[in-house]
Design a protein around this motif. Structure first.
Motif, PDB file in Angstrom:
ATOM      1  N   MET A  30      -8.833 -17.686   9.465  1.00  0.00           N
ATOM      2  CA  MET A  30      -8.659 -16.234   9.497  1.00  0.00           C
ATOM      3  C   MET A  30      -9.565 -15.608   8.451  1.00  0.00           C
ATOM      4  O   MET A  30      -9.781 -16.174   7.399  1.00  0.00           O
ATOM      5  CB  MET A  30      -7.204 -15.885   9.209  1.00  0.00           C
ATOM      6  N   THR A  31     -10.076 -14.430   8.756  1.00  0.00           N
ATOM      7  CA  THR A  31     -11.012 -13.808   7.827  1.00  0.00           C
ATOM      8  C   THR A  31     -10.288 -12.861   6.885  1.00  0.00           C
ATOM      9  O   THR A  31      -9.324 -12.211   7.290  1.00  0.00           O
ATOM     10  CB  THR A  31     -12.080 -13.012   8.589  1.00  0.00           C
ATOM     11  N   SER A  32     -10.760 -12.797   5.631  1.00  0.00           N
ATOM     12  CA  SER A  32     -10.097 -11.904   4.684  1.00  0.00           C
ATOM     13  C   SER A  32     -10.336 -10.469   5.173  1.00  0.00           C
ATOM     14  O   SER A  32     -11.383 -10.155   5.734  1.00  0.00           O
ATOM     15  CB  SER A  32     -10.635 -12.097   3.278  1.00  0.00           C
TER      16      SER A  32
ATOM     17  N   LEU B 106      -4.977 -11.496   3.189  1.00  0.00           N
ATOM     18  CA  LEU B 106      -5.691 -10.979   4.367  1.00  0.00           C
ATOM     19  C   LEU B 106      -5.742  -9.449   4.359  1.00  0.00           C
ATOM     20  O   LEU B 106      -6.196  -8.829   5.316  1.00  0.00           O
ATOM     21  CB  LEU B 106      -5.012 -11.476   5.648  1.00  0.00           C
TER      22      LEU B 106
ATOM     23  N   GLU C 265      -8.506  -9.203   7.518  1.00  0.00           N
ATOM     24  CA  GLU C 265      -8.018  -9.137   8.890  1.00  0.00           C
ATOM     25  C   GLU C 265      -6.755  -8.278   9.019  1.00  0.00           C
ATOM     26  O   GLU C 265      -6.513  -7.681  10.066  1.00  0.00           O
ATOM     27  CB  GLU C 265      -7.715 -10.564   9.390  1.00  0.00           C
ATOM     28  N   LEU C 266      -5.962  -8.223   7.954  1.00  0.00           N
ATOM     29  CA  LEU C 266      -4.740  -7.406   7.998  1.00  0.00           C
ATOM     30  C   LEU C 266      -4.867  -6.167   7.109  1.00  0.00           C
ATOM     31  O   LEU C 266      -3.857  -5.588   6.684  1.00  0.00           O
ATOM     32  CB  LEU C 266      -3.530  -8.249   7.584  1.00  0.00           C
ATOM     33  N   GLN C 267      -6.097  -5.781   6.824  1.00  0.00           N
ATOM     34  CA  GLN C 267      -6.352  -4.604   5.980  1.00  0.00           C
ATOM     35  C   GLN C 267      -5.640  -3.382   6.551  1.00  0.00           C
ATOM     36  O   GLN C 267      -5.707  -3.142   7.763  1.00  0.00           O
ATOM     37  CB  GLN C 267      -7.868  -4.334   5.931  1.00  0.00           C
TER      38      GLN C 267
ATOM     39  N   SER D 205      -1.280 -11.291  13.371  1.00  0.00           N
ATOM     40  CA  SER D 205      -2.619 -10.686  13.471  1.00  0.00           C
ATOM     41  C   SER D 205      -2.881 -10.121  14.865  1.00  0.00           C
ATOM     42  O   SER D 205      -2.146 -10.397  15.815  1.00  0.00           O
ATOM     43  CB  SER D 205      -3.683 -11.734  13.145  1.00  0.00           C
ATOM     44  N   GLU D 206      -3.941  -9.362  14.972  1.00  0.00           N
ATOM     45  CA  GLU D 206      -4.354  -8.801  16.267  1.00  0.00           C
ATOM     46  C   GLU D 206      -4.700  -9.915  17.246  1.00  0.00           C
ATOM     47  O   GLU D 206      -4.594  -9.754  18.457  1.00  0.00           O
ATOM     48  CB  GLU D 206      -5.582  -7.887  16.076  1.00  0.00           C
ATOM     49  N   ARG D 207      -5.146 -11.058  16.705  1.00  0.00           N
ATOM     50  CA  ARG D 207      -5.591 -12.152  17.580  1.00  0.00           C
ATOM     51  C   ARG D 207      -4.460 -12.755  18.401  1.00  0.00           C
ATOM     52  O   ARG D 207      -4.705 -13.442  19.382  1.00  0.00           O
ATOM     53  CB  ARG D 207      -6.288 -13.224  16.744  1.00  0.00           C
TER      54      ARG D 207
END
Ligand code: NAP
Length: 249
Positions: free
Chosen positions: A1-3, A31, A5-7, A232-234
């Motif tokens: 997961m990319t940092s 995240l 991602e939950l901004q 997450s959105e994913r």
């Protein structure tokens, strides 16, 4: 997961002062999410320590004491979150307890306490969190079931019932709110190393380990990875599911 991602997301993790809940809070914060750290113990040391770690990492967090069995306390907790951050996007129903003994010897109190915290608590928190989620037509709810709720465990009649109940609850709520872009899932961990499992007798730990294909116990951080994905959105097309994370039991 990319940092990142939950901004911009706001998450409430119940029982986030220790164990799996703490690891989940650290992961979601890393995240980019803002974190409400729920706990029950009146001495705030553990929850405050989690908030301090998150702040040190550049995250935003808030410790909120509330017994998840108490509807009024939970309502006020969610209100405090939306007052501070304007929304609530992610609920992780993590808080839980065990009071293990054989059913023949189980007191009414041991049954009620475990069902009240593990199952009723998740209902109370879900109901309160759904209000802002329905309003914004998006949300993620992840509840902590257990392999005990799927397979049953001798000595855990109350705990297994609560965790099996969470599965039915999850599937029902998923059907109720799917049309509002809210996903509702449960995860079913096996043996994860925390305070809860630390107090089990060594013979019991050895017996459980012999059933684990990967021949080791799980870490709270590994559970946190799965929850972060589901939050997450994913994971937008996954709902009403129970996902195992048990090293192959
Ligand atoms: P833990 O280390 O014992 O931590 C329990 C957490 O729940 C603590 O933060 C505690 O807060 C909080 N809590 C307890 N009662 C509460 C209440 N009435 N209201 C609010 N918070 C409350 O447990 P864990 O091992 O991390 O387990 C977390 C979840 O995963 C539980 O639902 C458990 O059933 C589930 N699970 C665990 C395992 C495992 O092997 N560890 C396996 C499957 C499922 P305080 O610090 O304030 O007391």
């Amino acid at each position: 997961m990319t940092s990142g991602e939950l901004q911009g997301k706001v998450a409430l993790v119940t029982g986030a002062s220790r164990g799996i809940g703490k690891a989940v809070a650290l992961k979601l914060s890393s995240l980019g999410a803002k974190l409400a750290i729920n706990h029950i113990a009146p001495e705030k040391a553990n929850a405050d320590a989690v908030v301090a770690i998150l702040a040190q990492q550049g995250g935003e967090a808030l410790a909120l004491e509330a017994d998840i069995r108490n509807s009024e306390a939970v309502k006020n907790m969610v209100q405090a979150i939306t007052d501070k951050w304007g929304t609530l996007d992610i609920l992780v129903n993590n808080a839980g307890i065990t009071k293990d003994t054989l059913v023949l010897r189980m007191s009414d109190e041991a049954w009620d306490d475990v069902l009240d915290i593990n199952l009723r608590g998740a209902f109370v928190c879900t109901r309160a969190a759904l209000r802002p989620m329905v309003r914004q037509k998006s949300g993620r709810i992840v509840s902590m079931s257990s392999i005990s709720g799927i397979m049953g465990t001798a000595g855990q009649g109350n705990y297994s019932a609560s965790k099996a109940g969470l599965i039915g609850f999850t599937k029902s709520v998923a059907r109720e709110v799917g049309g509002m872009n809210i996903t509702v899932n449960a995860i079913a961990p096996g043996f994860i190393m925390t305070d809860m499992t630390d107090r089990l007798p060594q013979e019991r730990k050895d017996a459980i380990l012999s059933m684990v294909s990967l021949r080791r116990f799980g870490k709270p951080e590994e559970v946190a990875e799965l929850i972060a994905f589901l939050a997450s959105e994913r994971a937008g097309y996954i709902t009403g599911q129970v996902i195992g994370i048990d090293g192959g039991m």
